[in-house]
Scaffold this active site. Structure first.
Site, mmCIF file in Angstrom:
data_model
loop_
_atom_site.group_PDB
_atom_site.id
_atom_site.type_symbol
_atom_site.label_atom_id
_atom_site.label_comp_id
_atom_site.label_asym_id
_atom_site.label_seq_id
_atom_site.Cartn_x
_atom_site.Cartn_y
_atom_site.Cartn_z
ATOM 1 C CG ASP A 176 -2.062 0.955 1.085
ATOM 2 O OD1 ASP A 176 -2.193 1.559 -0.005
ATOM 3 O OD2 ASP A 176 -2.828 1.112 2.042
ATOM 4 N NE ARG B 83 -8.070 7.609 6.532
ATOM 5 C CZ ARG B 83 -8.011 7.883 5.236
ATOM 6 N NH1 ARG B 83 -8.050 9.137 4.817
ATOM 7 N NH2 ARG B 83 -7.900 6.913 4.348
ATOM 8 C CE LYS C 291 -1.262 4.143 3.176
ATOM 9 N NZ LYS C 291 -2.656 3.830 3.512
ATOM 10 C CB VAL D 172 -1.020 -9.958 4.984
ATOM 11 C CG1 VAL D 172 -1.166 -11.220 5.822
ATOM 12 C CG2 VAL D 172 0.260 -9.224 5.364
ATOM 13 C CG ASP E 257 -7.511 -0.499 3.457
ATOM 14 O OD1 ASP E 257 -7.488 -1.733 3.284
ATOM 15 O OD2 ASP E 257 -7.120 0.312 2.596
ATOM 16 C CG ASN E 258 -9.642 -5.066 2.958
ATOM 17 O OD1 ASN E 258 -9.831 -6.279 3.038
ATOM 18 N ND2 ASN E 258 -8.454 -4.547 2.678
ATOM 19 C CB CYS F 203 -33.075 10.801 -3.256
ATOM 20 S SG CYS F 203 -33.966 9.616 -2.238
#
Length: 259
Positions: A1, A10, A23, A47, A71-72, A127
């Site tokens: 990443d 952040r 990173k 990984v 992140d997932n 909407c």
């Protein structure tokens, strides 16, 4: 990443000069800088099941503790499964919008991550978010969407268009509706034109036009379609709680909030 500009607000380890770098490598370098005796081996591979020839069973067996900040959900589930299989403590952490979470998984004492997964996030119709927001969550979601568009999605699309126009066009055509495709290309064109002009004054003009579109024109169009005294097909007032008729925001150069 690799580090993207959108990470900087952040992920406090990284700075603007690090954008584009891996990173893992940047984090390792900072760790060594803070403590020269710190021993670290930064790995740039994912990984996952496809890299088990790199992250082998022997590697997992040799660990004392696993700390995750992926992140997932898929990656969390995979790491969690490895920690359960190899009886390794697992400290997981992550963020989602304005929420943050940490979880300690300890072999034979606590539940695993897979056993305590968060419930499906409540979603809100677009909407409602765009035209009839009535909860603070709606305004937060709208703001987040606008921020991602201006500072992540559009710049990324523009960068990809400059590198490979045909690839971006194919990606947009296959992944978006016609309306979405047109809006995406408009954003790319506007950003490229802004870059060509290379002028701070032009940036101010661009920002002013965005204000006019978001807080004046779109609201005026909504009120044209549904005036404050509009009634539905049953003769009932359209603007009833929780819906409230919006008001136009006229730009005021002397108002610090507008500036």
């Amino acid at each position: 990443d690799h580090i993207e500009k959108s990470n900087l607000n952040r992920q406090f380890l990284f700075r603007e000069k690090d954008v584009g770098s891996a990173k893992a490598q940047v984090a390792a370098n900072l760790g060594k800088k803070a403590n020269p005796q710190f021993k670290v081996n930064p790995m740039k591979e994912f990984v996952a099941s496809t890299t088990e020839h790199i992250f082998t069973e022997d590697m997992w067996d040799g660990l004392d503790l696993v700390i995750g900040a992926v992140d997932n959900i898929k990656a969390r589930m995979y790491i969690d499964s490895k920690c359960v299989w190899h009886h390794k403590p697992f400290l997981d952490s992550g963020t989602l919008g304005t929420k943050a979470n940490t979880q300690v998984v300890y072999p034979k004492i606590t539940q695993s991550y897979a056993d305590t997964m968060d419930p499906q996030e409540e979603s809100y119709p677009m909407c409602t978010i765009r035209n009839f927001p009535n909860l603070i969550e709606h305004t937060i979601e709208w703001s987040r969407s606008q921020f991602e568009g201006y500072f992540s999605e559009v710049p990324k699309n523009a960068s990809e268009f400059i590198k490979n126009p045909a690839a971006l066009m194919k990606q947009i055509r296959t992944g978006m509706t016609i309306t979405g495709s047109v809006e995406a290309l408009k954003g790319v064109e506007a950003l490229i034109q802004l870059k060509k002009k290379n002028s701070f004054e032009e940036c101010i003009i661009f920002a002013r036009k965005q204000y006019q579109e978001l807080f004046c024109y779109s609201i005026a169009q909504l009120l044209h379609n549904f005036p404050p005294d509009y009634k539905d097909e049953h003769g009932q007032p359209f603007w009833t709680l929780p819906k409230r008729a919006p008001k136009l925001f006229e730009f005021n150069s002397k108002d610090e909030f507008d500036i």
